[in-house]
Design a protein around this motif. Structure first.
Motif, PDB file in Angstrom:
ATOM      1  N   MET A 164     -19.793 -56.294  37.972  1.00 29.64           N
ATOM      2  CA  MET A 164     -20.918 -55.278  37.828  1.00 29.64           C
ATOM      3  C   MET A 164     -22.261 -56.220  37.493  1.00 29.64           C
ATOM      4  N   PRO A 165     -23.448 -55.949  38.027  1.00 31.05           N
ATOM      5  CA  PRO A 165     -24.583 -56.865  38.130  1.00 31.05           C
ATOM      6  C   PRO A 165     -25.306 -56.477  36.751  1.00 31.05           C
ATOM      7  N   GLY A 166     -24.686 -55.836  35.795  1.00 26.35           N
ATOM      8  CA  GLY A 166     -25.167 -55.927  34.517  1.00 26.35           C
ATOM      9  C   GLY A 166     -25.650 -54.708  33.619  1.00 26.35           C
ATOM     10  N   TRP A 167     -26.155 -55.130  32.510  1.00 22.63           N
ATOM     11  CA  TRP A 167     -26.572 -53.931  31.544  1.00 22.63           C
ATOM     12  C   TRP A 167     -28.181 -54.014  31.303  1.00 22.63           C
ATOM     13  N   TYR A 168     -28.782 -52.901  31.509  1.00 28.38           N
ATOM     14  CA  TYR A 168     -30.289 -53.078  31.435  1.00 28.38           C
ATOM     15  C   TYR A 168     -30.758 -51.985  30.326  1.00 28.38           C
ATOM     16  N   ASN A 169     -31.962 -52.189  29.996  1.00 28.13           N
ATOM     17  CA  ASN A 169     -32.607 -51.141  29.120  1.00 28.13           C
ATOM     18  C   ASN A 169     -33.535 -50.463  29.761  1.00 28.13           C
ATOM     19  N   LYS A 170     -33.929 -51.149  31.033  1.00 26.69           N
ATOM     20  CA  LYS A 170     -35.210 -50.638  31.790  1.00 26.69           C
ATOM     21  C   LYS A 170     -34.392 -50.349  33.123  1.00 26.69           C
ATOM     22  N   GLU A 171     -35.126 -49.173  33.610  1.00 27.06           N
ATOM     23  CA  GLU A 171     -34.592 -48.817  34.930  1.00 27.06           C
ATOM     24  C   GLU A 171     -35.295 -49.737  36.099  1.00 27.06           C
ATOM     25  N   ILE A 172     -34.226 -50.055  37.002  1.00 29.10           N
ATOM     26  CA  ILE A 172     -34.941 -50.810  38.196  1.00 29.10           C
ATOM     27  C   ILE A 172     -35.200 -49.757  39.399  1.00 29.10           C
ATOM     28  N   ASN A 173     -36.189 -49.487  39.830  1.00 28.18           N
ATOM     29  CA  ASN A 173     -36.943 -48.610  40.748  1.00 28.18           C
ATOM     30  C   ASN A 173     -37.133 -49.095  41.904  1.00 28.18           C
ATOM     31  N   TYR A 242     -24.946 -50.975  39.166  1.00 27.31           N
ATOM     32  CA  TYR A 242     -23.788 -51.563  40.319  1.00 27.31           C
ATOM     33  C   TYR A 242     -24.827 -51.399  41.470  1.00 27.31           C
ATOM     34  N   PRO A 243     -24.218 -51.894  42.895  1.00 28.24           N
ATOM     35  CA  PRO A 243     -22.934 -52.545  42.938  1.00 28.24           C
ATOM     36  C   PRO A 243     -23.119 -54.124  42.420  1.00 28.24           C
ATOM     37  N   GLY A 244     -22.001 -54.671  42.762  1.00 27.13           N
ATOM     38  CA  GLY A 244     -21.977 -56.204  42.274  1.00 27.13           C
ATOM     39  C   GLY A 244     -22.099 -57.341  43.348  1.00 27.13           C
ATOM     40  N   TRP A 245     -23.408 -57.258  43.764  1.00 24.02           N
ATOM     41  CA  TRP A 245     -23.855 -58.045  45.066  1.00 24.02           C
ATOM     42  C   TRP A 245     -23.714 -59.419  44.922  1.00 24.02           C
ATOM     43  N   HIS A 246     -23.819 -59.825  43.575  1.00 21.85           N
ATOM     44  CA  HIS A 246     -23.568 -61.207  43.160  1.00 21.85           C
ATOM     45  C   HIS A 246     -22.427 -61.878  43.066  1.00 21.85           C
ATOM     46  N   GLU A 247     -21.633 -61.274  42.770  1.00 24.12           N
ATOM     47  CA  GLU A 247     -20.087 -61.630  42.795  1.00 24.12           C
ATOM     48  C   GLU A 247     -18.955 -60.590  43.140  1.00 24.12           C
TER      49      GLU A 247
ATOM     50  N   GLY B 348      -8.793 -42.178  38.296  1.00 19.93           N
ATOM     51  CA  GLY B 348      -9.518 -43.289  37.740  1.00 19.93           C
ATOM     52  C   GLY B 348      -9.962 -44.280  38.796  1.00 19.93           C
ATOM     53  N   VAL B 349      -9.013 -44.631  39.388  1.00 21.35           N
ATOM     54  CA  VAL B 349      -9.262 -45.863  40.359  1.00 21.35           C
ATOM     55  C   VAL B 349     -10.258 -45.648  41.487  1.00 21.35           C
ATOM     56  N   ARG B 350     -10.375 -44.280  41.666  1.00 21.70           N
ATOM     57  CA  ARG B 350     -11.452 -43.995  42.820  1.00 21.70           C
ATOM     58  C   ARG B 350     -12.742 -43.905  42.030  1.00 21.70           C
ATOM     59  N   ASN B 351     -12.932 -43.595  40.969  1.00 21.70           N
ATOM     60  CA  ASN B 351     -14.131 -43.221  40.064  1.00 21.70           C
ATOM     61  C   ASN B 351     -14.572 -44.827  40.110  1.00 21.70           C
ATOM     62  N   TYR B 352     -13.782 -45.883  39.629  1.00 17.82           N
ATOM     63  CA  TYR B 352     -14.033 -47.277  39.571  1.00 17.82           C
ATOM     64  C   TYR B 352     -14.525 -47.580  40.944  1.00 17.82           C
ATOM     65  N   THR B 353     -13.632 -47.623  41.694  1.00 21.33           N
ATOM     66  CA  THR B 353     -13.884 -48.332  42.953  1.00 21.33           C
ATOM     67  C   THR B 353     -15.134 -47.754  43.790  1.00 21.33           C
ATOM     68  N   GLN B 354     -15.465 -46.530  43.638  1.00 18.15           N
ATOM     69  CA  GLN B 354     -16.766 -46.052  43.929  1.00 18.15           C
ATOM     70  C   GLN B 354     -18.007 -47.031  43.325  1.00 18.15           C
ATOM     71  N   VAL B 355     -17.941 -47.369  42.723  1.00 20.19           N
ATOM     72  CA  VAL B 355     -19.132 -48.296  41.884  1.00 20.19           C
ATOM     73  C   VAL B 355     -18.984 -49.832  42.142  1.00 20.19           C
ATOM     74  N   ALA B 356     -17.622 -50.191  42.709  1.00 18.29           N
ATOM     75  CA  ALA B 356     -17.101 -51.660  42.370  1.00 18.29           C
ATOM     76  C   ALA B 356     -17.193 -51.673  44.074  1.00 18.29           C
ATOM     77  N   GLU B 357     -15.893 -52.018  44.666  1.00 16.93           N
ATOM     78  CA  GLU B 357     -15.625 -52.537  46.116  1.00 16.93           C
ATOM     79  C   GLU B 357     -16.112 -51.549  46.831  1.00 16.93           C
ATOM     80  N   LEU B 358     -16.228 -50.140  46.893  1.00 20.80           N
ATOM     81  CA  LEU B 358     -16.695 -49.297  48.121  1.00 20.80           C
ATOM     82  C   LEU B 358     -18.214 -49.193  47.773  1.00 20.80           C
ATOM     83  N   SER B 359     -18.923 -49.154  46.723  1.00 23.63           N
ATOM     84  CA  SER B 359     -20.420 -49.433  46.859  1.00 23.63           C
ATOM     85  C   SER B 359     -20.981 -50.646  47.311  1.00 23.63           C
TER      86      SER B 359
END
Lengths: 370, 370
Positions: A164-173, A242-247, B348-359
């Motif tokens: 996951m690309p991480g935790w933010y307090n500011k929205e990235i629009n 999300y998504p984890g473009w970086h890793e 659960g795994v679909r919920n997670y995959t949605q923001v991880a691999e799939l997204s």
């Protein structure tokens, strides 16, 4: 009854085993010595001792090797700083002060610019694609070639899945929202966000929470829901991006001093190889299961708000990633060969994934409303 | 120098090894017998001998076990019909006429209705999700419980990744186009298409090409690009359909006679366990790499036309799948427990995959125009 007792029963001391007179390097896999000789090896890691997932995996690997070898290969695992600092694992194993190490190739970019390709690169492979490239697409052979120059033998030995690309307090629009934002993101991902206007900050995991809480950094990238939940980032950050473009599918590595590896009998080599493969899959299986449960807890119990990076931000990050990778390998023959191999496999596997896993998962998501 | 020679050097015959007097069941993993005792086991498979991927994988598994055990566990692999017909593998291993088998749990639905959940079910898990459920989500424990009733110990030992729903000469533009269509599709997928109006036909792989060419069947499902290309379906069918809703990530199984498994010393058990894990990952890695190359060949050289099943067809198939699975487990306490475990992990795994691999994969596809 063990060998010592058996020989003793016959009225022979254990020293008698020595009469076979075969040194470590002389003994073939079928030799008597290979089934009685014992090794006590040290495995140094870049992770805190028993850190969930990343650190528990090498412990399980060591236990499996011990059981499979009937105690002949006894590996003791050391957490970061127990024997050597985390970022000296590579050198320690290379020179043989520890026989084995566990970490990630992208930590060793300073040793060779091609190293990150054997962990993950921005907009690179998922775990399944990475395993396909390494084990049936020519990746392992390139990795072997690179690490042989440092007297190391590498194996894939873990994967966290898409991070996951991480935790933010500011929205990235938009891309503008990244301007000047201090984001903890190491490696090539950090270089990419820098070119998109952010300020990448390098910090070890243990300092992240305090840095984010105190405002020293504006956002923090760590691993994924399972590990992030235990750090408690949800208590001090509003948005989980999300998504984890970086890793997209980082491979963790087992490295072995090559001189010592080459001297092992064939059975112990095969045992280590299989245990690494087991660990490689087991870590991904564990993260897949635990990220899933942790994300539910974050959303339902802690009301964490998930946010997707906007398309234009992702487009800019992709563009900068392509530039960063091209510059990384430029002028280096070996790195260029690795990048070419990566790009060729990437093109084909994306074409296939599009009609296989990706198309299936999209169809399922559309049909179940998730 | 092997043990026989070593003892001979000491003036002792090999018979001396017998003085330890420990039978197979008495010997602990540390015992002298456990490192000198040898096993010659038979592994019967449901695949033609050395069939690419499915059949070559158990051969590699056997080689790895042989090397890791230094020849103590010597497994000979038999193709379908060499010792027993493919669909008698389960019974043969259950009664111990062969010690091991390799196949797929969904072939044994006649033994227990819950069996298909341990291979794949329509609209079920991808390979990564399946491995997460089996190894860290409670799936393996349920599988162990089910198979123990047949005196078997199961392991995941291969996965083809998301399959392709097959080769058609007629375009499927709506559910109506399925009416009366004779489609080779075994198992639960066949039951689902039947309820959507098609006529499922059961045929072994070797008869598919002729049946499709002669019009005995209108469409044929086999595995995916790598295996399908070698059968030459592209020469006799116009359209290659996706996505693989019917088998999104089928797990192949290694089964072991449980009485014989329980008698193995701990080191040999661990060796078999790790070799199965290795095979489980290696097959997926191989299919990921080879499907990729085969799809490029099909598209670029043979001009195969890919077609996606329309949304309304997928929606109908999903609806029928839910019904088929609910009916399958109805009234069976154990099968209901398996289905509940499957559904809980799936959610659960679909919920997670949605923001991880799939997204991630969707973002990448959008950015690279593929």
């Amino acid at each position: 009854m063990d060998r010592r007792k058996f020989l003793s029963t016959l009225g022979l001391g254990v020293a008698a085993a020595g009469v076979a007179g075969c040194s470590q390097t002389d003994c073939g896999p079928e030799g008597e010595q290979s089934s009685s000789k014992k090794w006590r090896w040290k495995l140094v890691t870049t992770w805190p001792k028993n850190y969930p997932g990343l650190g528990t995996s090498p412990e399980r690997f060591a236990n499996l090797v011990r059981t499979m070898s009937n105690g002949r290969m006894d590996i003791r695992v050391f957490g970061a700083n127990e024997l050597v600092p985390p970022f000296e694992v590579f050198d320690a194993v290379s020179r043989g002060s520890a026989e084995m190490g566990h970490g990630a190739a992208y930590y060793w970019k300073g040793k060779h610019v091609a190293a990150p390709f054997f962990t993950t690169v921005p907009f690179g492979f998922t775990a399944q694609e990475m395993n396909g490239w390494l084990h049936h697409g020519g990746g392992q052979e390139l990795w072997d070639e690179l690490y042989a120059g440092f007297n190391l033998k590498p194996f894939a030995a873990g994967n966290t899945g898409t991070q996951m690309p991480g935790w933010y307090n500011k929205e990235i629009n938009s891309v503008r929202d990244l301007a000047g934002l201090k984001i903890r993101m190491p490696g090539l991902g950090g270089e990419v966000i820098k070119r998109a206007g952010a300020v990448p900050v390098q910090l070890p995991g243990g300092e992240l929470f305090t840095a984010l809480e105190s405002g020293v950094i504006d956002a923090a990238e760590w691993v994924g829901p399972y590990n992030d939940l235990t750090f408690g980032f949800h208590r001090i950050a509003k948005y989980y991006y999300y998504p984890g473009w970086h890793e997209p599918g980082p491979t963790l590595e087992l490295i072995i001093n090559k001189t010592m590896w080459d001297e092992l009998p064939e059975d112990i080599q095969a045992i280590i190889r299989a245990a690494a493969a087991w660990a490689n899959q087991d870590m991904l299986d564990e993260y897949t299961a635990r990220n899933n449960a942790a994300l539910i807890e974050l959303q339902e119990r802690h009301k964490t708000q998930l946010r997707r990076l906007p398309d234009d931000v992702l487009a800019r990050l992709k563009q900068e990633s392509d530039t960063v990778l091209a510059e990384l390998v430029a002028g280096n023959e070996f790195a260029s060969r690795v990048y070419d191999s990566f790009l060729a496999f990437d093109k084909g596997v994306r074409n296939y994934t599009q009609v296989a896993e990706l198309s299936y998962m999209n169809a399922r998501a559309a049909l179940t409303g998730e």
